[in-house]
Motif scaffolding. Structure first.
Motif, short mmCIF file in Angstrom:
data_model
loop_
_atom_site.label_atom_id
_atom_site.label_comp_id
_atom_site.label_asym_id
_atom_site.label_seq_id
_atom_site.Cartn_x
_atom_site.Cartn_y
_atom_site.Cartn_z
N SER A 163 0.88 -1.18 0.22
CA SER A 163 0.02 0.00 -0.16
C SER A 163 0.96 1.26 0.05
O SER A 163 2.03 1.26 0.51
CB SER A 163 -0.97 0.11 1.17
OG SER A 163 -0.15 -0.08 2.34
N ALA A 179 -5.07 -1.68 4.66
CA ALA A 179 -5.11 -2.06 3.33
C ALA A 179 -4.19 -3.39 3.22
O ALA A 179 -4.62 -4.34 2.50
CB ALA A 179 -4.59 -1.03 2.53
N SER A 186 -6.24 0.15 -1.23
CA SER A 186 -6.54 1.15 -0.65
C SER A 186 -7.75 0.72 0.10
O SER A 186 -8.68 -0.05 -0.33
CB SER A 186 -6.63 2.42 -1.03
OG SER A 186 -7.70 2.41 -2.10
N LEU A 187 -8.22 1.59 1.25
CA LEU A 187 -9.47 1.34 2.02
C LEU A 187 -10.68 1.76 1.10
O LEU A 187 -11.71 1.20 0.95
CB LEU A 187 -9.54 2.27 3.29
CG LEU A 187 -8.90 1.64 4.47
CD1 LEU A 187 -8.88 2.44 5.79
CD2 LEU A 187 -8.77 0.20 4.93
#
Length: 194
Positions: A163, A179, A186-187
């Motif tokens: 990430s 993540a 990513s979130l």
């Protein structure tokens, strides 16, 4: 009726209406708060992406030690890009130190930047960063596509980028770990897939 009684009645009506408006506004803020998803680190358009092999580089730290960035090593690496004149970077340094200490069982934390070595040495001493490898390498930032600061890259044990992104808050930095744990870029990607 006297003028005082009328003014008191109008005043209490106004207070009641304001109370109803404040309650409605508080309810609306609560609804908006529920709708807002947690924001992770902002991924900028850069040359490397999550899942790519991290560029392997051999660099020297300010302490003179050899530091290997990237490559499969059995431990993850967190590279935190900062600048001595970046106020947000300075506010995130305690967060960085705390995260590095909490995750030290599986994570190696590295500070990275470029520019005036003397300024970085002053920052290192002022913020108590002597325990971390502190690398000055313009090439390192270019290879990871760093265009804004503070920026962080989390490299997995396998040498691949787990990430990365612009990190302005504790939540952004912690979202890199989240993540990686969830196996998403990513979130925001995680929430989009739900």
């Amino acid at each position: 009726m006297s003028l005082i009684v009328v003014s008191q009645v109008l005043l209490w009506i106004t207070v009641a209406v304001l109370g109803v408006l404040v309650a409605a506004l508080a309810r609306q803020v609560g609804v908006l708060h529920e709708r807002i998803a947690p924001a992770g680190a902002l991924t900028l358009h850069q040359g490397v992406k999550v899942g790519d092999a991290a560029p392997e580089m051999h660099v020297k730290s300010l302490g003179g030690d050899a530091v290997v960035v990237g490559g499969a090593r059995g431990r993850s690496q967190l590279i935190f890009f900062l600048s001595p004149d970046c106020p947000i970077c300075k506010t995130l340094l305690p967060v960085f130190k705390s995260a590095a200490a909490a995750e030290r069982g599986w994570l190696d934390a590295i500070l990275a930047s470029d520019g005036d070595e003397a300024a970085h040495r002053r920052l290192m001493m002022a913020e108590g960063l002597a325990g971390f490898p502190y690398v000055l390498s313009e090439d390192l930032g270019r290879r990871f596509g760093v265009s804004k600061l503070p920026y962080a890259v989390l490299i997995g044990e396998d040498g691949k980028i787990a990430s990365l992104g612009l990190v302005n808050t504790r939540e952004h930095l912690e979202s890199l770990f989240e993540a990686k744990e969830r196996g998403v870029a990513s979130l925001q990607d995680f929430l989009a897939k739900r």
